[in-house]
Scaffold this motif. Structure first.
Motif, PDB file in Angstrom:
ATOM      1  N   CYS A 100      34.983  30.634  31.200  1.00 26.46           N
ATOM      2  CA  CYS A 100      34.567  31.867  30.520  1.00 26.46           C
ATOM      3  C   CYS A 100      35.546  32.993  30.829  1.00 26.46           C
ATOM      4  CB  CYS A 100      33.155  32.273  30.940  1.00 26.46           C
ATOM      5  SG  CYS A 100      31.836  31.347  30.155  1.00 26.46           S
ATOM      6  N   GLU A 101      35.930  33.119  32.090  1.00 24.47           N
ATOM      7  CA  GLU A 101      36.885  34.163  32.474  1.00 24.47           C
ATOM      8  C   GLU A 101      38.200  33.989  31.718  1.00 24.47           C
ATOM      9  OE1 GLU A 101      35.968  35.530  36.968  1.00 24.47           O
ATOM     10  OE2 GLU A 101      36.625  33.450  36.770  1.00 24.47           O
ATOM     11  N   THR A 102      38.664  32.749  31.599  1.00 23.73           N
ATOM     12  CA  THR A 102      39.915  32.474  30.891  1.00 23.73           C
ATOM     13  C   THR A 102      39.786  32.785  29.404  1.00 23.73           C
ATOM     14  OG1 THR A 102      40.528  30.757  32.478  1.00 23.73           O
ATOM     15  CG2 THR A 102      41.582  30.661  30.318  1.00 23.73           C
ATOM     16  N   LEU A 103      38.713  32.305  28.782  1.00 20.35           N
ATOM     17  CA  LEU A 103      38.535  32.503  27.345  1.00 20.35           C
ATOM     18  C   LEU A 103      38.319  33.959  26.969  1.00 20.35           C
ATOM     19  CD1 LEU A 103      36.203  29.452  26.572  1.00 20.35           C
ATOM     20  CD2 LEU A 103      38.597  29.717  25.884  1.00 20.35           C
ATOM     21  N   LEU A 104      37.624  34.690  27.833  1.00 19.94           N
ATOM     22  CA  LEU A 104      37.316  36.088  27.538  1.00 19.94           C
ATOM     23  C   LEU A 104      38.402  37.053  28.008  1.00 19.94           C
ATOM     24  CD1 LEU A 104      33.541  36.065  28.506  1.00 19.94           C
ATOM     25  CD2 LEU A 104      34.512  36.007  26.199  1.00 19.94           C
ATOM     26  N   GLY A 105      39.184  36.618  28.984  1.00 17.75           N
ATOM     27  CA  GLY A 105      40.207  37.508  29.523  1.00 17.75           C
ATOM     28  C   GLY A 105      39.619  38.614  30.385  1.00 17.75           C
ATOM     29  N   CYS A 106      38.448  38.343  30.962  1.00 16.46           N
ATOM     30  CA  CYS A 106      37.844  39.320  31.876  1.00 16.46           C
ATOM     31  C   CYS A 106      37.133  38.566  32.982  1.00 16.46           C
ATOM     32  CB  CYS A 106      36.888  40.265  31.142  1.00 16.46           C
ATOM     33  SG  CYS A 106      35.288  39.581  30.697  1.00 16.46           S
ATOM     34  N   GLY A 107      36.907  39.245  34.078  1.00 17.41           N
ATOM     35  CA  GLY A 107      36.258  38.626  35.221  1.00 17.41           C
ATOM     36  C   GLY A 107      34.746  38.784  35.204  1.00 17.41           C
ATOM     37  N   VAL A 108      34.142  38.295  36.256  1.00 16.91           N
ATOM     38  CA  VAL A 108      32.699  38.390  36.427  1.00 16.91           C
ATOM     39  C   VAL A 108      32.312  39.858  36.559  1.00 16.91           C
ATOM     40  CG1 VAL A 108      30.739  37.717  37.874  1.00 16.91           C
ATOM     41  CG2 VAL A 108      32.662  36.160  37.587  1.00 16.91           C
ATOM     42  N   ASN A 109      31.183  40.213  35.971  1.00 21.83           N
ATOM     43  CA  ASN A 109      30.661  41.580  35.978  1.00 21.83           C
ATOM     44  C   ASN A 109      31.594  42.564  35.277  1.00 21.83           C
ATOM     45  OD1 ASN A 109      28.326  40.751  37.349  1.00 21.83           O
ATOM     46  ND2 ASN A 109      29.351  40.957  39.308  1.00 21.83           N
ATOM     47  N   CYS A 110      32.302  42.061  34.292  1.00 18.65           N
ATOM     48  CA  CYS A 110      33.199  42.906  33.500  1.00 18.65           C
ATOM     49  C   CYS A 110      32.888  42.729  32.018  1.00 18.65           C
ATOM     50  CB  CYS A 110      34.658  42.541  33.763  1.00 18.65           C
ATOM     51  SG  CYS A 110      35.191  42.987  35.420  1.00 18.65           S
ATOM     52  N   THR A 111      33.439  43.622  31.238  1.00 20.29           N
ATOM     53  CA  THR A 111      33.275  43.593  29.788  1.00 20.29           C
ATOM     54  C   THR A 111      34.648  43.472  29.160  1.00 20.29           C
ATOM     55  OG1 THR A 111      31.265  44.925  29.919  1.00 20.29           O
ATOM     56  CG2 THR A 111      32.404  44.921  27.808  1.00 20.29           C
ATOM     57  N   THR A 112      34.740  42.694  28.090  1.00 25.92           N
ATOM     58  CA  THR A 112      36.012  42.539  27.402  1.00 25.92           C
ATOM     59  C   THR A 112      36.466  43.883  26.844  1.00 25.92           C
ATOM     60  OG1 THR A 112      34.878  41.897  25.355  1.00 25.92           O
ATOM     61  CG2 THR A 112      35.624  40.111  26.810  1.00 25.92           C
ATOM     62  N   ASP A 114      37.389  44.715  23.981  1.00 21.59           N
ATOM     63  CA  ASP A 114      36.823  45.032  22.665  1.00 21.59           C
ATOM     64  C   ASP A 114      35.312  45.274  22.720  1.00 21.59           C
ATOM     65  OD1 ASP A 114      35.833  42.464  23.028  1.00 21.59           O
ATOM     66  OD2 ASP A 114      36.870  41.615  21.298  1.00 21.59           O
ATOM     67  N   GLU A 115      34.747  45.237  23.930  1.00 21.59           N
ATOM     68  CA  GLU A 115      33.310  45.448  24.172  1.00 21.59           C
ATOM     69  C   GLU A 115      32.432  44.421  23.449  1.00 21.59           C
ATOM     70  OE1 GLU A 115      32.491  49.590  23.366  1.00 21.59           O
ATOM     71  OE2 GLU A 115      33.409  50.187  25.258  1.00 21.59           O
ATOM     72  N   GLU A 116      33.006  43.276  23.142  1.00 17.22           N
ATOM     73  CA  GLU A 116      32.276  42.206  22.463  1.00 17.22           C
ATOM     74  C   GLU A 116      31.414  41.406  23.450  1.00 17.22           C
ATOM     75  OE1 GLU A 116      31.162  40.351  19.006  1.00 17.22           O
ATOM     76  OE2 GLU A 116      32.727  41.869  19.071  1.00 17.22           O
ATOM     77  N   PHE A 117      31.952  41.153  24.666  1.00 19.85           N
ATOM     78  CA  PHE A 117      31.271  40.308  25.643  1.00 19.85           C
ATOM     79  C   PHE A 117      31.254  40.954  27.028  1.00 19.85           C
ATOM     80  CE2 PHE A 117      33.063  37.305  22.550  1.00 19.85           C
ATOM     81  CZ  PHE A 117      31.954  36.538  22.243  1.00 19.85           C
ATOM     82  N   SER A 118      30.160  40.702  27.753  1.00 23.81           N
ATOM     83  CA  SER A 118      30.098  40.970  29.186  1.00 23.81           C
ATOM     84  C   SER A 118      29.801  39.639  29.852  1.00 23.81           C
ATOM     85  CB  SER A 118      28.990  41.961  29.525  1.00 23.81           C
ATOM     86  OG  SER A 118      29.323  43.255  29.085  1.00 23.81           O
ATOM     87  N   LEU A 119      30.368  39.424  31.025  1.00 19.60           N
ATOM     88  CA  LEU A 119      30.197  38.167  31.751  1.00 19.60           C
ATOM     89  C   LEU A 119      29.551  38.444  33.094  1.00 19.60           C
ATOM     90  CD1 LEU A 119      30.764  35.106  32.026  1.00 19.60           C
ATOM     91  CD2 LEU A 119      33.023  35.723  32.948  1.00 19.60           C
ATOM     92  N   GLN A 120      28.515  37.668  33.404  1.00 23.09           N
ATOM     93  CA  GLN A 120      27.853  37.837  34.694  1.00 23.09           C
ATOM     94  C   GLN A 120      27.380  36.484  35.213  1.00 23.09           C
ATOM     95  OE1 GLN A 120      24.583  40.506  33.837  1.00 23.09           O
ATOM     96  NE2 GLN A 120      23.346  38.921  32.911  1.00 23.09           N
TER      97      GLN A 120
END
Length: 159
Positions: A100-112, A114-120
């Protein structure tokens, strides 16, 4: 120095504050209601809550930062939660998180960006028979491998 953003709390929230003002645990309940309204706790709202409840802003932030449920930054349109409970972890949740981090280009507890996704990461979703799993909003996707993630995320990307 930047000026502080002002916010006017909505009538429904002010009514809720009045309902809870003198009850034990009022700050946590009011913060829950505030986050329900905004999707997170904006700084300007925290300042207004502190004034309205006549408590130090530090106390408000003490509660917000103590509980992981409360968010200080606006979450993405789609919140991806990777279950890190025991069953999911044993069956590969770490790989799901890394992908998920690789595909989204953001880490845990962060938001992409483009504000499309947050990862937790979350402790346990309660669907151990589907391990490992993720949720996107209210949808549960179980028995996953990292290879399943691009197709799942594609469903939620804005066109």
């Amino acid at each position: 120095m930047p000026t502080e953003e002002k916010i006017e709390l909505p009538k429904s929230l002010l009514e809720f504050i009045d309902l809870w003002r003198d009850k034990p645990g009022n700050l946590i309940m009011i913060l829950h209601k505030t986050q329900e309204h905004y999707g997170y706790i904006p700084r300007a709202a925290a300042i207004e809550l502190a004034k309205n409840l006549d408590v130090p802003l530090a106390k408000v932030y003490g509660v917000i930062t103590f509980y992981h449920f409360f968010k200080l930054k606006k979450p993405g349109k789609n919140i991806i939660s990777v279950c890190m409970g025991t069953a999911c972890y044993i069956k590969g949740a770490g790989d799901l998180m890394a992908e998920c981090e690789t595909l989204l280009g953001c880490g845990v507890n962060c938001t992409t960006d483009d504000e499309e996704f947050s990862l937790q990461g979350v402790r346990c979703v309660g669907c151990c028979g589907l391990a490992p799993l993720i949720t996107v909003g209210d949808e549960v996707y179980g028995k996953l491998s990292a290879d399943d993630l691009p197709e799942i995320l594609a469903k939620y990307r804005s066109k």
